[in-house]
Design a protein around this motif. Structure first.
Motif, PDB file in Angstrom:
ATOM      1  N   CYS A 128       0.809  -1.224   0.000  1.00 35.53           N
ATOM      2  CA  CYS A 128       0.000   0.000   0.000  1.00 35.53           C
ATOM      3  C   CYS A 128       0.840   1.271   0.000  1.00 35.53           C
ATOM      4  CB  CYS A 128      -0.958  -0.006   1.184  1.00 35.53           C
ATOM      5  SG  CYS A 128      -0.167   0.283   2.786  1.00 35.53           S
ATOM      6  N   SER A 129       2.166   1.120   0.046  1.00 38.11           N
ATOM      7  CA  SER A 129       3.121   2.242  -0.026  1.00 38.11           C
ATOM      8  C   SER A 129       3.131   3.128   1.213  1.00 38.11           C
ATOM      9  CB  SER A 129       2.869   3.101  -1.270  1.00 38.11           C
ATOM     10  OG  SER A 129       3.004   2.332  -2.442  1.00 38.11           O
ATOM     11  N   SER A 130       2.513   2.672   2.288  1.00 38.94           N
ATOM     12  CA  SER A 130       2.577   3.435   3.528  1.00 38.94           C
ATOM     13  C   SER A 130       3.999   3.409   4.092  1.00 38.94           C
ATOM     14  CB  SER A 130       1.620   2.842   4.561  1.00 38.94           C
ATOM     15  OG  SER A 130       1.810   3.455   5.826  1.00 38.94           O
ATOM     16  N   GLU A 131       4.401   4.505   4.684  1.00 42.31           N
ATOM     17  CA  GLU A 131       5.711   4.563   5.343  1.00 42.31           C
ATOM     18  C   GLU A 131       5.607   4.239   6.829  1.00 42.31           C
ATOM     19  OE1 GLU A 131       7.467   8.345   4.455  1.00 42.31           O
ATOM     20  OE2 GLU A 131       7.795   7.841   2.333  1.00 42.31           O
ATOM     21  N   HIS A 132       4.395   3.921   7.276  1.00 46.54           N
ATOM     22  CA  HIS A 132       4.192   3.579   8.683  1.00 46.54           C
ATOM     23  C   HIS A 132       4.334   2.072   8.850  1.00 46.54           C
ATOM     24  CE1 HIS A 132       2.997   7.663   9.610  1.00 46.54           C
ATOM     25  NE2 HIS A 132       2.191   7.631   8.555  1.00 46.54           N
ATOM     26  N   CYS A 156       3.140  -3.440   8.157  1.00 47.40           N
ATOM     27  CA  CYS A 156       2.563  -2.152   7.791  1.00 47.40           C
ATOM     28  C   CYS A 156       1.446  -1.813   8.773  1.00 47.40           C
ATOM     29  CB  CYS A 156       2.018  -2.212   6.364  1.00 47.40           C
ATOM     30  SG  CYS A 156       1.173  -0.714   5.848  1.00 47.40           S
ATOM     31  N   GLN A 157       1.434  -0.578   9.231  1.00 46.73           N
ATOM     32  CA  GLN A 157       0.400  -0.159  10.177  1.00 46.73           C
ATOM     33  C   GLN A 157      -0.904   0.234   9.482  1.00 46.73           C
ATOM     34  OE1 GLN A 157       1.222  -0.543  13.654  1.00 46.73           O
ATOM     35  NE2 GLN A 157       2.584  -1.683  12.301  1.00 46.73           N
ATOM     36  N   GLN A 158      -0.870   0.353   8.146  1.00 50.35           N
ATOM     37  CA  GLN A 158      -2.080   0.721   7.416  1.00 50.35           C
ATOM     38  C   GLN A 158      -2.839  -0.503   6.914  1.00 50.35           C
ATOM     39  OE1 GLN A 158      -2.793   4.341   4.852  1.00 50.35           O
ATOM     40  NE2 GLN A 158      -2.213   2.869   3.248  1.00 50.35           N
ATOM     41  N   PHE A 218       3.243 -11.627   3.658  1.00 50.04           N
ATOM     42  CA  PHE A 218       2.289 -12.466   4.363  1.00 50.04           C
ATOM     43  C   PHE A 218       1.027 -11.650   4.649  1.00 50.04           C
ATOM     44  CE2 PHE A 218       6.625 -13.683   5.299  1.00 50.04           C
ATOM     45  CZ  PHE A 218       6.635 -15.043   5.027  1.00 50.04           C
ATOM     46  N   PHE A 219      -0.068 -12.105   4.073  1.00 48.16           N
ATOM     47  CA  PHE A 219      -1.342 -11.413   4.192  1.00 48.16           C
ATOM     48  C   PHE A 219      -2.128 -11.943   5.387  1.00 48.16           C
ATOM     49  CE2 PHE A 219       0.051 -10.460   0.053  1.00 48.16           C
ATOM     50  CZ  PHE A 219      -0.734  -9.465  -0.519  1.00 48.16           C
ATOM     51  N   SER A 220      -3.018 -11.134   5.882  1.00 44.11           N
ATOM     52  CA  SER A 220      -3.973 -11.548   6.904  1.00 44.11           C
ATOM     53  C   SER A 220      -5.369 -11.234   6.393  1.00 44.11           C
ATOM     54  CB  SER A 220      -3.721 -10.794   8.215  1.00 44.11           C
ATOM     55  OG  SER A 220      -3.941  -9.399   8.015  1.00 44.11           O
ATOM     56  N   ARG A 273      -9.236  -7.375   3.766  1.00 35.87           N
ATOM     57  CA  ARG A 273     -10.361  -6.455   4.001  1.00 35.87           C
ATOM     58  C   ARG A 273      -9.974  -5.035   3.605  1.00 35.87           C
ATOM     59  NH1 ARG A 273     -10.910  -9.461   9.257  1.00 35.87           N
ATOM     60  NH2 ARG A 273     -12.552 -11.023   8.915  1.00 35.87           N
ATOM     61  N   TYR A 274      -8.754  -4.642   3.913  1.00 35.48           N
ATOM     62  CA  TYR A 274      -8.272  -3.318   3.514  1.00 35.48           C
ATOM     63  C   TYR A 274      -8.318  -3.164   1.993  1.00 35.48           C
ATOM     64  CZ  TYR A 274      -4.931   0.337   2.290  1.00 35.48           C
ATOM     65  OH  TYR A 274      -4.337   1.436   1.721  1.00 35.48           O
ATOM     66  N   LEU A 275      -7.800  -4.158   1.271  1.00 33.53           N
ATOM     67  CA  LEU A 275      -7.768  -4.095  -0.193  1.00 33.53           C
ATOM     68  C   LEU A 275      -9.179  -4.095  -0.774  1.00 33.53           C
ATOM     69  CD1 LEU A 275      -4.845  -6.596  -0.851  1.00 33.53           C
ATOM     70  CD2 LEU A 275      -4.780  -4.113  -1.189  1.00 33.53           C
ATOM     71  N   ALA A 276     -10.063  -4.915  -0.201  1.00 33.50           N
ATOM     72  CA  ALA A 276     -11.433  -4.999  -0.710  1.00 33.50           C
ATOM     73  C   ALA A 276     -12.149  -3.667  -0.550  1.00 33.50           C
ATOM     74  CB  ALA A 276     -12.192  -6.111   0.015  1.00 33.50           C
ATOM     75  N   GLU A 277     -11.961  -3.018   0.584  1.00 39.34           N
ATOM     76  CA  GLU A 277     -12.604  -1.723   0.803  1.00 39.34           C
ATOM     77  C   GLU A 277     -11.998  -0.658  -0.102  1.00 39.34           C
ATOM     78  OE1 GLU A 277     -13.539   1.481   4.394  1.00 39.34           O
ATOM     79  OE2 GLU A 277     -12.524  -0.409   4.849  1.00 39.34           O
TER      80      GLU A 277
END
Length: 212
Positions: free
Chosen positions: A7-11, A26-28, A181-183, A188-192
């Motif tokens: 998702c390219s987040s830096e967090h 990733c925190q996002q 590794f996905f959860s 759910r993040y990607l679907a939304e």
């Protein structure tokens, strides 16, 4: 600073470390990933894949793949056109789907590298035990979305992260070619974000429908 490859987040922050590698989260989107500098090079990666012995006549392997084949077939129209992405050296899922009346194309970066199939669009796409290997998961994810027609399906198989305690003893992370590794939370993040319908089948099958 490590940027999330999905998702390219830096967090991002440390998640787990063992003797082999470090793992960040990733925190996002909650993806867990291996830092780029700790991944195998392409030659070593392919040498590992060459050890795989996926035999289309292996009934046990077919039973394993039926966990995704059956729910996909239940959701698509007769004689649909599909793409098996990352089919490996012994394509089997595609044969199983062809046996059930569907038309299949194959793509694999090492074993079926015909990029002409990536110029078409499909009623459905399957990727079994593929997504955990992707060095550029965001790029491939966007590619998958573009390969599937509106109302089309993406069917995935991958083992999913539960929590740090389970991850510490998880054999899945020990495969050096597994780098992301996905959860359920990641999907759910990607679907939304991408306006996809999402279904989980059992512990390792993920179905997404392109609704826009």
């Amino acid at each position: 600073m490590h940027t999330c490859p999905l998702c390219s987040s830096e967090h991002t922050q440390d998640y787990f470390s063992d003797k082999r590698r470090d793992y960040l989260q990733c925190q996002q989107c909650e993806l867990v990933f291996v830092p780029a500098e700790q991944r195998l090079d392409a030659k070593s990666e392919k040498a590992h894949y060459d050890l795989h012995e996926n035999d289309p006549s292996d009934q046990g392997y077919r039973r394993f793949l039926s966990r995704i084949a059956d729910p996909v077939v239940d959701r698509i129209e007769p004689e649909s056109n599909g793409l098996d992405f990352g089919c490996g050296p012994g394509p089997t899922l595609s044969l199983m789907l062809e046996e059930r009346g569907h038309h299949m194309s194959l793509y694999d970066i090492y074993y079926h590298p015909d990029e002409r199939v990536l110029d078409a669009t499909y009623d459905f796409l399957t990727a079994t035990e593929v997504i955990e290997h992707l060095y550029e998961p965001n790029k491939v994810w966007q590619q998958w979305l573009n390969l599937v027609k509106p109302n089309g399906w993406i069917g995935l198989m991958t083992k999913m992260v539960i929590d740090v305690e389970a991850f510490a003893n998880w054999h899945y992370k020990n495969d050096q070619t597994h780098v992301v590794f996905f959860s359920r939370q990641t999907f759910r993040y990607l679907a939304e974000r991408d306006q996809l319908e999402l279904e989980f089948i059992g512990n390792d099958v993920i179905l997404l429908r392109k609704t826009r």
